[in-house]
Design a protein around this motif. Structure first.
Motif, PDB file in Angstrom:
ATOM      1  N   ARG A  47     -11.509  14.575 -10.054  1.00  0.00           N
ATOM      2  CA  ARG A  47     -11.784  15.766 -10.871  1.00  0.00           C
ATOM      3  C   ARG A  47     -10.678  16.815 -10.734  1.00  0.00           C
ATOM      4  NH1 ARG A  47     -16.159  17.607 -14.484  1.00  0.00           N
ATOM      5  NH2 ARG A  47     -16.156  19.869 -14.367  1.00  0.00           N
ATOM      6  N   LEU A  48     -10.156  16.979  -9.508  1.00  0.00           N
ATOM      7  CA  LEU A  48      -9.164  18.025  -9.257  1.00  0.00           C
ATOM      8  C   LEU A  48      -7.731  17.502  -9.278  1.00  0.00           C
ATOM      9  CD1 LEU A  48     -10.918  20.071  -6.415  1.00  0.00           C
ATOM     10  CD2 LEU A  48     -11.161  20.255  -8.900  1.00  0.00           C
ATOM     11  N   ALA A  49      -7.559  16.232  -9.636  1.00  0.00           N
ATOM     12  CA  ALA A  49      -6.224  15.625  -9.674  1.00  0.00           C
ATOM     13  C   ALA A  49      -5.487  15.855  -8.357  1.00  0.00           C
ATOM     14  CB  ALA A  49      -5.417  16.188 -10.848  1.00  0.00           C
ATOM     15  N   ALA A  50      -6.194  15.586  -7.264  1.00  0.00           N
ATOM     16  CA  ALA A  50      -5.631  15.797  -5.928  1.00  0.00           C
ATOM     17  C   ALA A  50      -5.010  14.508  -5.405  1.00  0.00           C
ATOM     18  CB  ALA A  50      -6.727  16.267  -4.978  1.00  0.00           C
ATOM     19  N   ASP A  51      -4.114  14.662  -4.440  1.00  0.00           N
ATOM     20  CA  ASP A  51      -3.499  13.492  -3.814  1.00  0.00           C
ATOM     21  C   ASP A  51      -4.289  13.037  -2.592  1.00  0.00           C
ATOM     22  OD1 ASP A  51      -1.026  13.116  -5.447  1.00  0.00           O
ATOM     23  OD2 ASP A  51      -0.677  15.173  -4.809  1.00  0.00           O
ATOM     24  N   GLY A  52      -5.115  13.913  -2.070  1.00  0.00           N
ATOM     25  CA  GLY A  52      -5.948  13.561  -0.937  1.00  0.00           C
ATOM     26  C   GLY A  52      -7.101  14.529  -0.803  1.00  0.00           C
ATOM     27  N   VAL A  53      -8.235  14.024  -0.364  1.00  0.00           N
ATOM     28  CA  VAL A  53      -9.419  14.857  -0.132  1.00  0.00           C
ATOM     29  C   VAL A  53     -10.068  14.389   1.163  1.00  0.00           C
ATOM     30  CG1 VAL A  53     -11.729  15.472  -0.958  1.00  0.00           C
ATOM     31  CG2 VAL A  53      -9.835  15.274  -2.582  1.00  0.00           C
ATOM     32  N   VAL A  54     -10.506  15.337   1.955  1.00  0.00           N
ATOM     33  CA  VAL A  54     -11.195  14.977   3.193  1.00  0.00           C
ATOM     34  C   VAL A  54     -12.378  15.896   3.401  1.00  0.00           C
ATOM     35  CG1 VAL A  54      -9.779  16.460   4.676  1.00  0.00           C
ATOM     36  CG2 VAL A  54     -10.881  14.450   5.642  1.00  0.00           C
ATOM     37  N   LEU A  55     -13.434  15.337   3.939  1.00  0.00           N
ATOM     38  CA  LEU A  55     -14.632  16.086   4.297  1.00  0.00           C
ATOM     39  C   LEU A  55     -14.824  15.913   5.794  1.00  0.00           C
ATOM     40  CD1 LEU A  55     -17.161  17.645   3.244  1.00  0.00           C
ATOM     41  CD2 LEU A  55     -18.291  15.415   3.032  1.00  0.00           C
ATOM     42  N   PHE A  60      -5.923  23.275   0.191  1.00  0.00           N
ATOM     43  CA  PHE A  60      -7.024  24.177  -0.128  1.00  0.00           C
ATOM     44  C   PHE A  60      -8.239  23.703   0.661  1.00  0.00           C
ATOM     45  CE2 PHE A  60      -4.232  23.462  -3.748  1.00  0.00           C
ATOM     46  CZ  PHE A  60      -3.759  24.750  -3.994  1.00  0.00           C
ATOM     47  N   ALA A  61      -8.686  24.513   1.608  1.00  0.00           N
ATOM     48  CA  ALA A  61      -9.801  24.132   2.475  1.00  0.00           C
ATOM     49  C   ALA A  61     -10.973  25.080   2.258  1.00  0.00           C
ATOM     50  CB  ALA A  61      -9.361  24.159   3.935  1.00  0.00           C
ATOM     51  N   PHE A  62     -12.153  24.502   2.056  1.00  0.00           N
ATOM     52  CA  PHE A  62     -13.356  25.288   1.758  1.00  0.00           C
ATOM     53  C   PHE A  62     -14.405  25.022   2.829  1.00  0.00           C
ATOM     54  CE2 PHE A  62     -11.062  24.538  -2.123  1.00  0.00           C
ATOM     55  CZ  PHE A  62     -11.130  25.744  -2.805  1.00  0.00           C
ATOM     56  N   PRO A  63     -14.915  26.086   3.465  1.00  0.00           N
ATOM     57  CA  PRO A  63     -15.894  25.880   4.545  1.00  0.00           C
ATOM     58  C   PRO A  63     -17.267  25.504   4.011  1.00  0.00           C
ATOM     59  CG  PRO A  63     -15.640  28.220   4.113  1.00  0.00           C
ATOM     60  CD  PRO A  63     -14.635  27.517   3.230  1.00  0.00           C
ATOM     61  N   MET A  64     -17.933  24.642   4.742  1.00  0.00           N
ATOM     62  CA  MET A  64     -19.327  24.329   4.447  1.00  0.00           C
ATOM     63  C   MET A  64     -20.177  25.226   5.340  1.00  0.00           C
ATOM     64  SD  MET A  64     -19.484  20.208   3.901  1.00  0.00           S
ATOM     65  CE  MET A  64     -18.885  19.792   5.541  1.00  0.00           C
ATOM     66  N   VAL A  65     -20.714  26.275   4.754  1.00  0.00           N
ATOM     67  CA  VAL A  65     -21.434  27.299   5.510  1.00  0.00           C
ATOM     68  C   VAL A  65     -22.774  27.584   4.850  1.00  0.00           C
ATOM     69  CG1 VAL A  65     -21.367  29.662   6.383  1.00  0.00           C
ATOM     70  CG2 VAL A  65     -19.241  28.372   6.166  1.00  0.00           C
ATOM     71  N   ALA A  87     -14.238  23.193  -6.939  1.00  0.00           N
ATOM     72  CA  ALA A  87     -14.102  22.900  -5.509  1.00  0.00           C
ATOM     73  C   ALA A  87     -15.204  23.577  -4.707  1.00  0.00           C
ATOM     74  CB  ALA A  87     -12.731  23.337  -5.010  1.00  0.00           C
ATOM     75  N   VAL A  88     -15.520  24.807  -5.068  1.00  0.00           N
ATOM     76  CA  VAL A  88     -16.595  25.536  -4.390  1.00  0.00           C
ATOM     77  C   VAL A  88     -17.934  24.821  -4.598  1.00  0.00           C
ATOM     78  CG1 VAL A  88     -17.921  27.682  -4.405  1.00  0.00           C
ATOM     79  CG2 VAL A  88     -15.424  27.759  -4.454  1.00  0.00           C
ATOM     80  N   LEU A  89     -18.183  24.381  -5.817  1.00  0.00           N
ATOM     81  CA  LEU A  89     -19.441  23.694  -6.098  1.00  0.00           C
ATOM     82  C   LEU A  89     -19.483  22.325  -5.433  1.00  0.00           C
ATOM     83  CD1 LEU A  89     -20.080  24.668  -9.823  1.00  0.00           C
ATOM     84  CD2 LEU A  89     -21.034  25.670  -7.756  1.00  0.00           C
ATOM     85  N   PHE A  90     -18.359  21.621  -5.404  1.00  0.00           N
ATOM     86  CA  PHE A  90     -18.295  20.351  -4.689  1.00  0.00           C
ATOM     87  C   PHE A  90     -18.638  20.553  -3.210  1.00  0.00           C
ATOM     88  CE2 PHE A  90     -15.502  18.269  -8.016  1.00  0.00           C
ATOM     89  CZ  PHE A  90     -16.300  17.148  -8.193  1.00  0.00           C
ATOM     90  N   THR A  91     -18.169  21.662  -2.648  1.00  0.00           N
ATOM     91  CA  THR A  91     -18.459  21.960  -1.250  1.00  0.00           C
ATOM     92  C   THR A  91     -19.952  22.148  -1.057  1.00  0.00           C
ATOM     93  OG1 THR A  91     -16.293  23.024  -1.039  1.00  0.00           O
ATOM     94  CG2 THR A  91     -17.904  23.475   0.680  1.00  0.00           C
ATOM     95  N   ARG A  92     -20.585  22.846  -1.990  1.00  0.00           N
ATOM     96  CA  ARG A  92     -22.034  23.044  -1.910  1.00  0.00           C
ATOM     97  C   ARG A  92     -22.764  21.716  -2.040  1.00  0.00           C
ATOM     98  NH1 ARG A  92     -26.146  26.628  -0.436  1.00  0.00           N
ATOM     99  NH2 ARG A  92     -27.910  25.236  -0.726  1.00  0.00           N
ATOM    100  N   ILE A  93     -22.311  20.867  -2.933  1.00  0.00           N
ATOM    101  CA  ILE A  93     -22.933  19.560  -3.121  1.00  0.00           C
ATOM    102  C   ILE A  93     -22.769  18.722  -1.863  1.00  0.00           C
ATOM    103  CG2 ILE A  93     -22.756  17.401  -4.420  1.00  0.00           C
ATOM    104  CD1 ILE A  93     -21.994  19.238  -6.859  1.00  0.00           C
ATOM    105  N   ALA A  94     -21.602  18.814  -1.219  1.00  0.00           N
ATOM    106  CA  ALA A  94     -21.382  18.092   0.032  1.00  0.00           C
ATOM    107  C   ALA A  94     -22.385  18.530   1.089  1.00  0.00           C
ATOM    108  CB  ALA A  94     -19.955  18.318   0.527  1.00  0.00           C
ATOM    109  N   MET A  95     -22.627  19.825   1.182  1.00  0.00           N
ATOM    110  CA  MET A  95     -23.614  20.326   2.148  1.00  0.00           C
ATOM    111  C   MET A  95     -25.004  19.798   1.826  1.00  0.00           C
ATOM    112  SD  MET A  95     -22.546  24.246   3.076  1.00  0.00           S
ATOM    113  CE  MET A  95     -22.578  24.867   1.402  1.00  0.00           C
ATOM    114  N   ASP A  96     -25.386  19.858   0.556  1.00  0.00           N
ATOM    115  CA  ASP A  96     -26.697  19.360   0.155  1.00  0.00           C
ATOM    116  C   ASP A  96     -26.847  17.884   0.510  1.00  0.00           C
ATOM    117  OD1 ASP A  96     -27.366  21.832  -0.840  1.00  0.00           O
ATOM    118  OD2 ASP A  96     -26.972  21.334  -2.920  1.00  0.00           O
TER     119      ASP A  96
END
Length: 240
Positions: free
Chosen positions: A40-48, A121-126, A153-162
């Motif tokens: 979705r974000l055309a990224a070269d790498g993603v990590v959780l 770009f790093a987004f906290p799961m809080v 990205a912010v919403l993906f972070t929320r979905i990851a938490m859920d």
């Protein structure tokens, strides 16, 4: 937070994820979510990276860049994901130069961890006072995240938490239902937010939801306003 309270692109993004997951032919998992973020974000790498209070650290990734960077951070104990997790604020670095790395994360600069990465770009799961980890997005070329991409990205972070704090125990379980009601009173919030806070704390403490519910009912555990679910990760306060 109910769907009515979500940002405008919540329904569109969750619909896109549902369609992509159905096309994949299996359930939505943390690894699949990373792959969808990458697409979705055309990224070269993603990590959780998931960090919980009992010291357990787990990682999920898409692309070799994500897994390599997560391993480098866990080795030296510092980096953009760690900073996002420890401060509960996004770390947005659209132009990751050697000087930035040396200044912000000197131990990481000593190794090959960020070689080949030009933007991070790093987004906290809080959820309230509970910190679950961080979602990291990496690119080989410098550049800002477009506003729509950042919102996603912010919403993906929320979905990851859920996804991470989902439980097989249901709200209709008598002890969980009672505990949720008590947490709602303690936080002064609705039942949905109270249940999210209860699940998040159980996950972060590495405990079964039912066991935590028993302690809430027994009044050996009490929630404060610091536990309240803010509804989605913070989007402001970027760091570099």
């Amino acid at each position: 937070m109910t769907d009515a309270g979500r940002p405008g692109n919540w329904a569109e993004l969750t619909g896109w994820i549902a369609a992509a997951t159905a096309a994949h032919g299996g359930p939505l998992t943390p690894d699949l979510l990373c792959a969808l973020v990458q697409r979705r974000l055309a990224a070269d790498g993603v990590v959780l990276v998931v960090m919980i209070n009992n010291g357990t650290v787990t990682t999920h990734s898409a692309g070799v860049t994500g897994s390599r960077l997560a391993e480098a951070e866990l080795t030296v104990g510092q980096g953009p994901l760690t900073s996002a997790w420890s401060t509960s604020r996004p770390v947005l670095v659209p132009d990751l130069t050697a000087e930035v790395v040396a200044t912000e994360w000197p131990l990481l600069a000593l190794g090959p961890g960020l070689v080949g990465v030009a933007a991070v770009f790093a987004f906290p799961m809080v959820i309230g006072a509970v910190r679950l980890g961080a979602l990291g997005v990496y690119r080989r070329f410098p550049g800002e995240l477009a506003p729509a991409a950042r919102a996603d990205a912010v919403l993906f972070t929320r979905i990851a938490m859920d996804l991470l704090i989902s439980e097989t125990a249901v709200l209709t379980s008598p002890r969980i239902h009672q505990a949720t009601g008590m947490v709602a009173v303690q936080l002064g919030t609705d039942v949905s937010t109270a249940f999210a806070s209860l699940r998040a704390r159980a996950f972060a403490d590495g405990r079964a939801l039912g066991d935590l519910a028993d302690d809430v009912v027994a009044r050996t555990v009490r929630f404060t306003e610091l536990e309240m679910d803010p509804g989605q990760p913070e989007t402001g306060g970027e760091s570099s």
